[in-house]
Design an enzyme around this catalytic site. Structure first.
Site, PDB file in Angstrom:
ATOM      1  N   TYR A  60       0.827  -1.221   0.000  1.00 11.37           N
ATOM      2  CA  TYR A  60       0.000   0.000   0.000  1.00 11.37           C
ATOM      3  C   TYR A  60       0.858   1.267   0.000  1.00 11.37           C
ATOM      4  O   TYR A  60       0.343   2.365  -0.240  1.00 11.37           O
ATOM      5  CB  TYR A  60      -0.933   0.060   1.221  1.00 11.37           C
ATOM      6  CG  TYR A  60      -1.977  -1.041   1.315  1.00 11.37           C
ATOM      7  CD1 TYR A  60      -2.195  -1.940   0.278  1.00 11.37           C
ATOM      8  CD2 TYR A  60      -2.752  -1.189   2.472  1.00 11.37           C
ATOM      9  CE1 TYR A  60      -3.137  -2.949   0.387  1.00 11.37           C
ATOM     10  CE2 TYR A  60      -3.697  -2.186   2.577  1.00 11.37           C
ATOM     11  CZ  TYR A  60      -3.882  -3.072   1.535  1.00 11.37           C
ATOM     12  OH  TYR A  60      -4.821  -4.067   1.664  1.00 11.37           O
TER      13      TYR A  60
ATOM     14  N   HIS B 246      -0.060 -11.811   1.578  1.00 18.20           N
ATOM     15  CA  HIS B 246      -1.094 -11.006   0.911  1.00 18.20           C
ATOM     16  C   HIS B 246      -1.904 -11.817  -0.101  1.00 18.20           C
ATOM     17  O   HIS B 246      -3.137 -11.734  -0.135  1.00 18.20           O
ATOM     18  CB  HIS B 246      -0.433  -9.806   0.232  1.00 18.20           C
ATOM     19  CG  HIS B 246      -1.327  -8.626   0.083  1.00 18.20           C
ATOM     20  ND1 HIS B 246      -0.886  -7.334   0.163  1.00 18.20           N
ATOM     21  CD2 HIS B 246      -2.658  -8.536  -0.151  1.00 18.20           C
ATOM     22  CE1 HIS B 246      -1.904  -6.504  -0.003  1.00 18.20           C
ATOM     23  NE2 HIS B 246      -2.987  -7.210  -0.205  1.00 18.20           N
TER      24      HIS B 246
HETATM   25  N1  NAP Z   1      -6.147  -8.481   1.482  1.00 19.41           N
HETATM   26  C1  NAP Z   1      -6.427  -7.908   0.336  1.00 19.41           C
HETATM   27  O1  NAP Z   1      -6.107  -8.451  -0.749  1.00 19.41           O
HETATM   28  C2  NAP Z   1      -7.152  -6.594   0.313  1.00 19.41           C
HETATM   29  C3  NAP Z   1      -7.648  -6.083  -0.891  1.00 19.41           C
HETATM   30  C4  NAP Z   1      -8.318  -4.864  -0.871  1.00 19.41           C
HETATM   31  C5  NAP Z   1      -8.499  -4.184   0.320  1.00 19.41           C
HETATM   32  N2  NAP Z   1      -7.978  -4.687   1.496  1.00 19.41           N
HETATM   33  C6  NAP Z   1      -8.162  -3.981   2.789  1.00 19.41           C
HETATM   34  O2  NAP Z   1      -9.544  -3.837   3.022  1.00 19.41           O
HETATM   35  C7  NAP Z   1      -9.844  -2.470   3.303  1.00 19.41           C
HETATM   36  C8  NAP Z   1     -11.256  -2.147   2.893  1.00 19.41           C
HETATM   37  O3  NAP Z   1     -11.487  -2.456   1.534  1.00 19.41           O
HETATM   38  P1  NAP Z   1     -11.686  -1.321   0.400  1.00 19.41           P
HETATM   39  O4  NAP Z   1     -11.051  -0.075   0.867  1.00 19.41           O
HETATM   40  O5  NAP Z   1     -11.286  -1.925  -0.867  1.00 19.41           O
HETATM   41  O6  NAP Z   1     -13.250  -1.154   0.295  1.00 19.41           O
HETATM   42  P2  NAP Z   1     -14.500  -0.844   1.254  1.00 19.41           P
HETATM   43  O7  NAP Z   1     -14.096  -0.689   2.676  1.00 19.41           O
HETATM   44  O8  NAP Z   1     -15.540  -1.813   0.878  1.00 19.41           O
HETATM   45  O9  NAP Z   1     -14.992   0.565   0.687  1.00 19.41           O
HETATM   46  C9  NAP Z   1     -14.293   1.758   0.830  1.00 19.41           C
HETATM   47  C10 NAP Z   1     -15.065   2.812   0.020  1.00 19.41           C
HETATM   48  O10 NAP Z   1     -16.389   2.949   0.550  1.00 19.41           O
HETATM   49  C11 NAP Z   1     -16.642   4.299   0.882  1.00 19.41           C
HETATM   50  N3  NAP Z   1     -17.367   4.301   2.162  1.00 19.41           N
HETATM   51  C12 NAP Z   1     -16.888   3.923   3.373  1.00 19.41           C
HETATM   52  N4  NAP Z   1     -17.838   4.055   4.308  1.00 19.41           N
HETATM   53  C13 NAP Z   1     -18.927   4.543   3.686  1.00 19.41           C
HETATM   54  C14 NAP Z   1     -20.225   4.889   4.132  1.00 19.41           C
HETATM   55  N5  NAP Z   1     -20.561   4.762   5.413  1.00 19.41           N
HETATM   56  N6  NAP Z   1     -21.091   5.366   3.221  1.00 19.41           N
HETATM   57  C15 NAP Z   1     -20.749   5.518   1.925  1.00 19.41           C
HETATM   58  N7  NAP Z   1     -19.529   5.185   1.437  1.00 19.41           N
HETATM   59  C16 NAP Z   1     -18.628   4.709   2.313  1.00 19.41           C
HETATM   60  C17 NAP Z   1     -15.288   4.967   1.032  1.00 19.41           C
HETATM   61  O11 NAP Z   1     -15.380   6.309   0.629  1.00 19.41           O
HETATM   62  P3  NAP Z   1     -14.944   7.501   1.666  1.00 19.41           P
HETATM   63  O12 NAP Z   1     -13.489   7.295   1.916  1.00 19.41           O
HETATM   64  O13 NAP Z   1     -15.251   8.736   0.886  1.00 19.41           O
HETATM   65  O14 NAP Z   1     -15.790   7.340   2.887  1.00 19.41           O
HETATM   66  C18 NAP Z   1     -14.427   4.183   0.058  1.00 19.41           C
HETATM   67  O15 NAP Z   1     -14.557   4.723  -1.242  1.00 19.41           O
HETATM   68  C19 NAP Z   1      -8.763  -1.699   2.539  1.00 19.41           C
HETATM   69  O16 NAP Z   1      -8.639  -0.367   2.984  1.00 19.41           O
HETATM   70  C20 NAP Z   1      -7.563  -2.566   2.815  1.00 19.41           C
HETATM   71  O17 NAP Z   1      -7.048  -2.273   4.114  1.00 19.41           O
HETATM   72  C21 NAP Z   1      -7.314  -5.879   1.498  1.00 19.41           C
END
Ligand code: NAP
Length: 276
Positions: free
Chosen positions: A50, A108
């Site tokens: 990241y 990962h």
């Molecule tokens: N292990 C892996 O391979 C892997 C892959 C991908 C991600 N991850 C981890 O998982 C975490 C979460 O996944 P992600 O970031 O992909 O997606 P997510 O948490 O499903 O979604 C994040 C998105 O949703 C929006 N959001 C958050 N809360 C909200 C709400 N209450 N209402 C409306 N929109 C909202 C955020 O916008 P705003 O910022 O504008 O609120 C952001 O654009 C990552 O940050 C990372 O740490 C791990």
């Protein structure tokens, strides 16, 4: 706001909701993490890939919450898999984080074609014995990948971080992983706000309960015993996303969210997906 914890097979406790830091970097990441900690988050999820481990470390140092009360997860990137390089990969993460241990270290992606995830996990077991890692985990591992690392080391991963959300409920996978004693942690639980939060089934429940669509989706995970690491850059959304323990979904609500499962395979299929 106090977020409950789950006991891991390593003997440590992990918050059931953590703060996902992707894709934030630099000061924006540090400020967002400090706001998240202020809201009550204690688990911070980052990864070598990241490019924000320094920013996470800065937040850990600047936060008034002691290091011992925080739970820091980071991940071994594909290019660091292998004997020797896994040790170097963790050393790099610890240096960037400015920490002397991580609470949870995940592989990962399994990258089965590369074929180094078993030796990487075995080296992580050495690093755990040396006190540099508290709990060993994996990410995007299918049951056969977990079986392979357990056969080599005898150590069941404490956590498997998987893509799980209403459209990709992956119920059979979640059950298969969980029956081996590994805790499932959902990534992209909100589907990156690409529509599920505005689905009429979700908004109807949210309206009735006086919560947000995101709270409905994240509470659905809680009631399925799936931990999660939602991301938001916004302090208000961070706070509501972790405020999941003062309301409950009925069996009918749960069934309505279950019905959103598309059954469509995830695009990033762990059997073939490669990123380094
Ligand atoms: N292990 C892996 O391979 C892997 C892959 C991908 C991600 N991850 C981890 O998982 C975490 C979460 O996944 P992600 O970031 O992909 O997606 P997510 O948490 O499903 O979604 C994040 C998105 O949703 C929006 N959001 C958050 N809360 C909200 C709400 N209450 N209402 C409306 N929109 C909202 C955020 O916008 P705003 O910022 O504008 O609120 C952001 O654009 C990552 O940050 C990372 O740490 C791990």
């Amino acid at each position: 706001m106090s977020i409950p914890t789950v006991s891991l097979n390593s003997g440590f406790d992990m918050p059931v909701v953590g703060y996902g830091t992707y894709p934030l970097k630099g000061h924006r990441a540090t400020d967002a993490i400090l706001a998240a900690i202020e809201s009550g988050y204690r688990l911070i999820d980052t990864a070598a890939s990241y490019g924000n481990e320094e920013a996470v470390g800065a937040a850990v140092r600047e936060s008034p919450v002691p290091r011992s009360e925080l739970f820091v997860t980071t991940k071994l990137r594909g290019s660091d898999q292998g004997r020797g390089s896994t040790r170097a990969g963790l050393a790099g993460s610890l240096t960037r984080l400015g920490l002397d241990y991580v609470d949870l270290y995940l592989i990962h992606w399994p990258l089965p074609r590369v074929g180094r995830f078993v030796e990487s996990y075995a080296e992580m077991a050495d690093l755990q014995r040396e006190g540099l890692i508290r709990s060993l985990g994996v990410s995007n591992f299918l049951p056969e990948h977990i079986a392979a690392v357990v056969a080599e080391t005898g150590i069941q991963p404490a956590v498997d971080q998987l893509q799980v959300s209403p459209s990709h409920a992956r119920a059979d996978l979640v059950t298969a992983v969980r029956t081996t004693g590994t805790v499932v942690q959902a990534w992209s639980p909100l589907e990156r706000n690409t529509g599920v939060l505005d689905d009429p089934s979700v908004t109807a429940i949210a309206g009735r309960l006086g919560v947000t669509g995101a709270q409905v989706v994240l509470r659905w995970l809680v009631q399925r015993d799936i931990t999660s690491v939602p991301h938001s850059s916004d302090p208000d959304r961070q706070r509501t996303n972790a405020d999941l323990f003062g309301f409950e979904l009925t069996a009918q609500d749960m069934a309505a969210i279950d019905a959103l499962d598309t059954g469509v395979p995830v695009k990033q299929d762990p059997a073939t997906w490669e990123e380094f």
